[in-house]
Design an enzyme around this catalytic site. Sequence first.
Site, PDB file in Angstrom:
ATOM      1  N   GLU A  58     -19.009  48.882   1.553  1.00  0.00           N
ATOM      2  CA  GLU A  58     -17.944  49.871   1.451  1.00  0.00           C
ATOM      3  C   GLU A  58     -16.556  49.234   1.437  1.00  0.00           C
ATOM      4  O   GLU A  58     -15.696  49.609   0.639  1.00  0.00           O
ATOM      5  CB  GLU A  58     -18.061  50.862   2.615  1.00  0.00           C
ATOM      6  CG  GLU A  58     -17.052  51.994   2.594  1.00  0.00           C
ATOM      7  CD  GLU A  58     -17.343  53.037   1.516  1.00  0.00           C
ATOM      8  OE1 GLU A  58     -16.559  53.997   1.419  1.00  0.00           O
ATOM      9  OE2 GLU A  58     -18.330  52.893   0.782  1.00  0.00           O
ATOM     10  N   HIS A  69      -5.283  50.713  -8.265  1.00  0.00           N
ATOM     11  CA  HIS A  69      -4.276  51.729  -7.956  1.00  0.00           C
ATOM     12  C   HIS A  69      -2.911  51.123  -7.668  1.00  0.00           C
ATOM     13  O   HIS A  69      -1.880  51.751  -7.963  1.00  0.00           O
ATOM     14  CB  HIS A  69      -4.747  52.587  -6.788  1.00  0.00           C
ATOM     15  CG  HIS A  69      -5.777  53.601  -7.182  1.00  0.00           C
ATOM     16  ND1 HIS A  69      -5.532  54.951  -7.235  1.00  0.00           N
ATOM     17  CD2 HIS A  69      -7.069  53.454  -7.581  1.00  0.00           C
ATOM     18  CE1 HIS A  69      -6.610  55.593  -7.640  1.00  0.00           C
ATOM     19  NE2 HIS A  69      -7.570  54.701  -7.842  1.00  0.00           N
ATOM     20  N   ASP A  70      -2.875  49.940  -7.088  1.00  0.00           N
ATOM     21  CA  ASP A  70      -1.585  49.283  -6.866  1.00  0.00           C
ATOM     22  C   ASP A  70      -0.991  48.807  -8.190  1.00  0.00           C
ATOM     23  O   ASP A  70       0.195  49.012  -8.462  1.00  0.00           O
ATOM     24  CB  ASP A  70      -1.741  48.101  -5.906  1.00  0.00           C
ATOM     25  CG  ASP A  70      -0.402  47.493  -5.519  1.00  0.00           C
ATOM     26  OD1 ASP A  70       0.412  48.204  -4.889  1.00  0.00           O
ATOM     27  OD2 ASP A  70      -0.143  46.322  -5.861  1.00  0.00           O
ATOM     28  N   GLY A  88       4.181  47.784 -10.612  1.00  0.00           N
ATOM     29  CA  GLY A  88       2.893  47.216 -11.002  1.00  0.00           C
ATOM     30  C   GLY A  88       2.195  46.568  -9.825  1.00  0.00           C
ATOM     31  O   GLY A  88       2.185  47.107  -8.705  1.00  0.00           O
ATOM     32  N   HIS A 199     -16.782  50.735 -11.484  1.00  0.00           N
ATOM     33  CA  HIS A 199     -17.487  51.886 -10.939  1.00  0.00           C
ATOM     34  C   HIS A 199     -18.966  51.607 -10.700  1.00  0.00           C
ATOM     35  O   HIS A 199     -19.662  52.419 -10.084  1.00  0.00           O
ATOM     36  CB  HIS A 199     -17.317  53.094 -11.861  1.00  0.00           C
ATOM     37  CG  HIS A 199     -15.975  53.746 -11.735  1.00  0.00           C
ATOM     38  ND1 HIS A 199     -15.636  54.927 -12.376  1.00  0.00           N
ATOM     39  CD2 HIS A 199     -14.860  53.369 -11.041  1.00  0.00           C
ATOM     40  CE1 HIS A 199     -14.393  55.245 -12.070  1.00  0.00           C
ATOM     41  NE2 HIS A 199     -13.900  54.321 -11.266  1.00  0.00           N
ATOM     42  N   SER A 200     -19.451  50.467 -11.200  1.00  0.00           N
ATOM     43  CA  SER A 200     -20.839  50.106 -10.919  1.00  0.00           C
ATOM     44  C   SER A 200     -21.052  49.779  -9.446  1.00  0.00           C
ATOM     45  O   SER A 200     -22.191  49.774  -8.967  1.00  0.00           O
ATOM     46  CB  SER A 200     -21.274  48.923 -11.787  1.00  0.00           C
ATOM     47  OG  SER A 200     -20.630  47.731 -11.385  1.00  0.00           O
ATOM     48  N   ASP A 217     -23.761  55.243  -9.229  1.00  0.00           N
ATOM     49  CA  ASP A 217     -25.003  54.918  -9.936  1.00  0.00           C
ATOM     50  C   ASP A 217     -26.075  54.567  -8.919  1.00  0.00           C
ATOM     51  O   ASP A 217     -25.823  54.600  -7.708  1.00  0.00           O
ATOM     52  CB  ASP A 217     -24.799  53.825 -10.998  1.00  0.00           C
ATOM     53  CG  ASP A 217     -24.601  52.426 -10.429  1.00  0.00           C
ATOM     54  OD1 ASP A 217     -24.641  52.252  -9.187  1.00  0.00           O
ATOM     55  OD2 ASP A 217     -24.407  51.483 -11.211  1.00  0.00           O
ATOM     56  N   THR A 219     -27.441  51.724  -8.327  1.00  0.00           N
ATOM     57  CA  THR A 219     -27.362  50.350  -7.811  1.00  0.00           C
ATOM     58  C   THR A 219     -25.929  50.053  -7.346  1.00  0.00           C
ATOM     59  O   THR A 219     -25.264  49.182  -7.891  1.00  0.00           O
ATOM     60  CB  THR A 219     -27.783  49.336  -8.888  1.00  0.00           C
ATOM     61  OG1 THR A 219     -26.956  49.530 -10.054  1.00  0.00           O
ATOM     62  CG2 THR A 219     -29.247  49.514  -9.267  1.00  0.00           C
ATOM     63  N   ASP A 224     -23.655  45.759 -12.237  1.00  0.00           N
ATOM     64  CA  ASP A 224     -24.562  45.727 -13.382  1.00  0.00           C
ATOM     65  C   ASP A 224     -24.233  46.854 -14.348  1.00  0.00           C
ATOM     66  O   ASP A 224     -23.309  47.640 -14.130  1.00  0.00           O
ATOM     67  CB  ASP A 224     -26.022  45.793 -12.923  1.00  0.00           C
ATOM     68  CG  ASP A 224     -26.345  47.040 -12.118  1.00  0.00           C
ATOM     69  OD1 ASP A 224     -25.555  48.020 -12.168  1.00  0.00           O
ATOM     70  OD2 ASP A 224     -27.377  47.071 -11.431  1.00  0.00           O
TER      71      ASP A 224
END
Length: 373
Positions: A58, A69-70, A88, A199-200, A217, A219, A224
Amino acid sequence: MLLKTFFTFVCVSVVQAATLQPRMNCPKGHSTSHAKCCDFFALRDDLQRNLFHNQCGEDASEVVRLTFHDAIAFSTSLKQQGLPAGGGADGSMLIFPNVEPNFIPNIGIIDSINSLLPFLQKHNTISAGDLIQFAGAVALSNCPGAPRLQFLAGRPNATAPAPDGLQPTPGDSVDKILARMADGGGFSPDEVVALLASHSIARADKVDVTIPQAPFDTTPFTFDTQFFLEVLLKGVGFPGTAHNFGEVESPLPLTKGVDVGELRIQSDFVLARDNRTSCAWQGFINQQDHMSSAFAAAMAKLAVIGNDPSKLIDCSDVVPNPVHGSKKPATYPATKTQADIEQSCSSPFPKLATDKGATETLIPHCPPGNKHC
């Protein structure tokens, strides 16, 4: 002939000089390409020991989210108009922790900010912007299959928070997302898709507050291509409550105890099906090396938004070598087949096997070998 020999000698000497750069000796037996990089060894070890615990868990996924996001909080068009445009990748999230984390797209990001603030205080020779991007690279190194990210050091600290509206939300349209990403970092549609490889390993706490750490997902502890496959599966239900902002139906909503079903955000759903991005999306399925290299290139671009890369120092050799992936090919989760795919790209769809099992896949809550996460 003598002149030719002389030029050959000079060319060889230049190449050798370029490749045999002197190494700087650092404390505890480390060596690196530049003295500025030495401080990052202690930070690296501290992050691994006291935050990430050498796991793709996590804390790692939250810090990877923070790097985006930064950095994306920058606007070329606002800057050209002389308006507040954000800095930025400048660490403004850490320097002004009571401002940007309150923006709607940043909901829940305060957890990673609070995790990193003690490291900013302890390693006070390192800027906030450098800390965020370096911590993200270290975090990702714990995820099997991830690439080793480039890390350039020397970002100045932010002098003001970014204005609201510069980070995309999960409820945004494709038009809005692509326009924001082009204005924020000059990203092409293909590069936007490449960045979503993060996002994997992503999980969401605040999209549906009734199901914390909901994975994207099956996994979530492995970098992956499974994510790109599963977002194309037909939605059948929600893992928690229905119709939250930025959420659409999931193909694998089964939740049992702490093992939470797959959560799908609207922005992933629409990008996977839009004619500007669908073929790049499909092209990553079962193409691990392609996905990893495209992600690394897009992250290198993201990490220097608002900065002049020529004034930064390459400290990539301090980033740990990533954990090796299993080389397992992408597969349909149990009970799913190509008949469940909602294909938008006209290219042939990859031929994939289906995992064994008569019931829907139950996604584990903890990384392998960790029962107390």
